[in-house]
Design an enzyme around this catalytic site. Structure first.
Site, PDB file in Angstrom:
ATOM      1  N   ARG A  50      29.769  13.985   1.527  1.00 17.93           N
ATOM      2  CA  ARG A  50      29.218  15.234   0.975  1.00 17.93           C
ATOM      3  C   ARG A  50      27.910  14.862   0.272  1.00 17.93           C
ATOM      4  O   ARG A  50      27.555  13.704   0.155  1.00 17.93           O
ATOM      5  CB  ARG A  50      30.213  15.988   0.074  1.00 17.93           C
ATOM      6  CG  ARG A  50      31.249  15.216  -0.658  1.00 17.93           C
ATOM      7  CD  ARG A  50      30.704  14.307  -1.713  1.00 17.93           C
ATOM      8  NE  ARG A  50      29.773  14.977  -2.599  1.00 17.93           N
ATOM      9  CZ  ARG A  50      28.858  14.397  -3.338  1.00 17.93           C
ATOM     10  NH1 ARG A  50      28.709  13.073  -3.302  1.00 17.93           N
ATOM     11  NH2 ARG A  50      28.040  15.066  -4.116  1.00 17.93           N
ATOM     12  N   ASP A 241      20.810  21.349  -3.167  1.00 19.22           N
ATOM     13  CA  ASP A 241      21.144  21.490  -1.741  1.00 19.22           C
ATOM     14  C   ASP A 241      20.071  22.236  -0.976  1.00 19.22           C
ATOM     15  O   ASP A 241      19.977  22.135   0.242  1.00 19.22           O
ATOM     16  CB  ASP A 241      22.481  22.202  -1.591  1.00 19.22           C
ATOM     17  CG  ASP A 241      23.592  21.285  -2.067  1.00 19.22           C
ATOM     18  OD1 ASP A 241      23.837  21.227  -3.280  1.00 19.22           O
ATOM     19  OD2 ASP A 241      24.168  20.581  -1.219  1.00 19.22           O
ATOM     20  N   ASN A 251      22.461  24.627  -6.073  1.00 22.29           N
ATOM     21  CA  ASN A 251      23.154  23.360  -6.329  1.00 22.29           C
ATOM     22  C   ASN A 251      24.615  23.672  -6.662  1.00 22.29           C
ATOM     23  O   ASN A 251      25.031  24.842  -6.670  1.00 22.29           O
ATOM     24  CB  ASN A 251      22.477  22.579  -7.465  1.00 22.29           C
ATOM     25  CG  ASN A 251      22.986  21.149  -7.552  1.00 22.29           C
ATOM     26  OD1 ASN A 251      23.076  20.457  -6.526  1.00 22.29           O
ATOM     27  ND2 ASN A 251      23.343  20.687  -8.734  1.00 22.29           N
TER      28      ASN A 251
HETATM   29  O1  MRU Z   1      29.749  20.100  -2.282  1.00 18.82           O
HETATM   30  P1  MRU Z   1      28.916  18.853  -2.395  1.00 18.82           P
HETATM   31  O2  MRU Z   1      29.614  17.737  -3.088  1.00 18.82           O
HETATM   32  O3  MRU Z   1      28.325  18.466  -1.071  1.00 18.82           O
HETATM   33  O4  MRU Z   1      27.699  19.287  -3.330  1.00 18.82           O
HETATM   34  C1  MRU Z   1      26.722  18.325  -3.642  1.00 18.82           C
HETATM   35  C2  MRU Z   1      25.694  18.813  -4.579  1.00 18.82           C
HETATM   36  O5  MRU Z   1      25.703  19.954  -5.003  1.00 18.82           O
HETATM   37  C3  MRU Z   1      24.576  17.867  -4.908  1.00 18.82           C
HETATM   38  O6  MRU Z   1      24.120  18.073  -6.210  1.00 18.82           O
HETATM   39  C4  MRU Z   1      23.416  18.087  -3.922  1.00 18.82           C
HETATM   40  O7  MRU Z   1      23.876  18.051  -2.605  1.00 18.82           O
HETATM   41  C5  MRU Z   1      22.343  17.075  -4.093  1.00 18.82           C
HETATM   42  S1  MRU Z   1      22.821  15.481  -3.534  1.00 18.82           S
HETATM   43  C6  MRU Z   1      21.474  14.463  -3.665  1.00 18.82           C
END
Ligand code: MRU
Length: 348
Positions: A50, A241, A251
């Site tokens: 993720r 994201d 995010n």
């Molecule tokens: O649901 P996830 O764990 O994929 O969410 C990740 C995030 O929100 C991070 O802060 C984002 O992807 C940035 S990673 C450099």
């Protein structure tokens, strides 16, 4: 890419994609191996891997796996097979733009190779996936170099979710800034929000920072606003994201609340992102699709039900922080300050 004692979030060798299974951290360090694009898609959907940049890298390798398999087993349908895999991978998670950015790069190579032999096209696709992977590491180091100037010696940084080596090809974005500040000789402490429901802060950020010997404390999400009000953190740095053209930032759910609290406490709120996360084709945060994840992530903790049977839950996985609450974006091309629409266009 792996140095002694470190870990690799994702790796490719000899037709096999290996991923550190983040669902089991911090208890177990399990590496899963994948040889089919469909397995990679499943790994992305189920959060084996993720973090926006990391899922982009995984999807790129997924397309390459489909290409080698297609070249071997279905040469007559080669382009169709690869395109089907690209579509499957693109359907895994909707919010992080890096996923679509990486798949688009792979599709461009596929189109360029329209008249090449399948095996040669597969080699080109693998080359592109490897480039996406290694460039991400490089971009994280650049983000770190620009961002560390914002971190004073002796600072306490509050972060939300995990924007570290586990979410990227290595080093991290928000955590990359912290790592670079530490590498520059600064003393830095980190406060990691636990980040319910998936606990990326408690399980992943704490794991990777502690492993690097960087001082980290975990707090319940509800504590962040109070700690900011009490000036227990000097600055906030989070990852993202997707950044819209006006600077709105998607995010992990809870980020918006942290940004509001930071503004109320007059604490700077920084967002670290590689250019692959900046989406100038999305005008504002209102245009970003917010993923809804399974209710089970909220109803259960470590396999134990904590919500009464039959009570519905809401599980939006992300939120959007309006650009007015963002002090600056820390990108691999430099720091972008408000007004973000102009600043982002100037760097593009
Ligand atoms: O649901 P996830 O764990 O994929 O969410 C990740 C995030 O929100 C991070 O802060 C984002 O992807 C940035 S990673 C450099």
């Amino acid at each position: 890419m792996k140095s002694p004692g470190s870990f690799e979030t994702i790796a490719y060798a000899n037709g096999v994609v290996t991923m550190l299974d983040q669902r089991f951290l911090p208890h177990k360090e399990i590496y899963n191996q994948y040889t089919h694009a469909a397995e990679v898609a499943e790994a992305i959907s189920t959060m084996v891997i993720r973090g926006a940049p990391a899922i982009g890298v995984a999807a790129a390798y997924g397309v390459a796996l489909a290409a080698f398999r297609g070249a071997r087993e279905e040469p007559a349908r080669f382009h169709l097979v690869v395109e089907e895999a690209a579509s499957l991978l693109a359907a895994t998670r909707p919010t992080a733009v890096n996923l679509f950015w990486a798949i688009e790069k792979m599709r461009r190579i596929l189109a360029e190779c329209a008249s090449s032999a399948p095996q040669a096209t597969a080699e080109r696709l693998l080359e592109q996936a490897r480039a996406i992977h290694s460039e991400d590491l490089e971009l994280c180091h650049r983000i770190g170099a620009f961002g560390q100037a914002l971190v004073p010696d002796g600072a306490t940084v509050l972060t939300h979710c995990n924007a570290g080596a586990l979410a990227t090809a290595g080093h991290g974005t928000a955590l990359g800034v912290i790592r670079s500040a530490v590498a520059a000789g600064k003393r830095v402490q980190v406060i990691a929000d636990e980040t319910r429901p998936f606990l990326q802060g408690a399980r992943l950020t704490a794991w990777e920072l502690a492993r690097d010997g960087i001082e980290v404390s975990v707090v319940a999400d509800g504590a962040a606003a109070w700690l900011l009000k009490r000036h227990r953190a000097d600055l906030v740095i989070v990852g993202t994201d997707r950044v819209a053209a006006n600077g709105d930032v998607a995010n992990k759910i809870g980020t918006y609340g942290v940004a509001l609290a930071a503004r109320a406490a007059k604490v700077p709120f920084y967002v670290a992102a590689p250019w692959s996360t900046i989406d100038l084709s999305t005008p504002t945060g209102d245009d970003i699709v917010i993923e809804e994840r399974p209710a089970l992530e909220v109803t259960h903790v470590m396999g134990q039900r904590i919500v009464p049977e039959g009570v519905p839950v809401l599980n939006p996985a992300f939120d959007v922080t309006p650009h007015e609450l963002v002090t600056a974006l820390i990108t691999d091309r430099g720091l972008v300050y408000p007004p973000f629409a102009e600043g982002l266009r100037a760097f593009a």
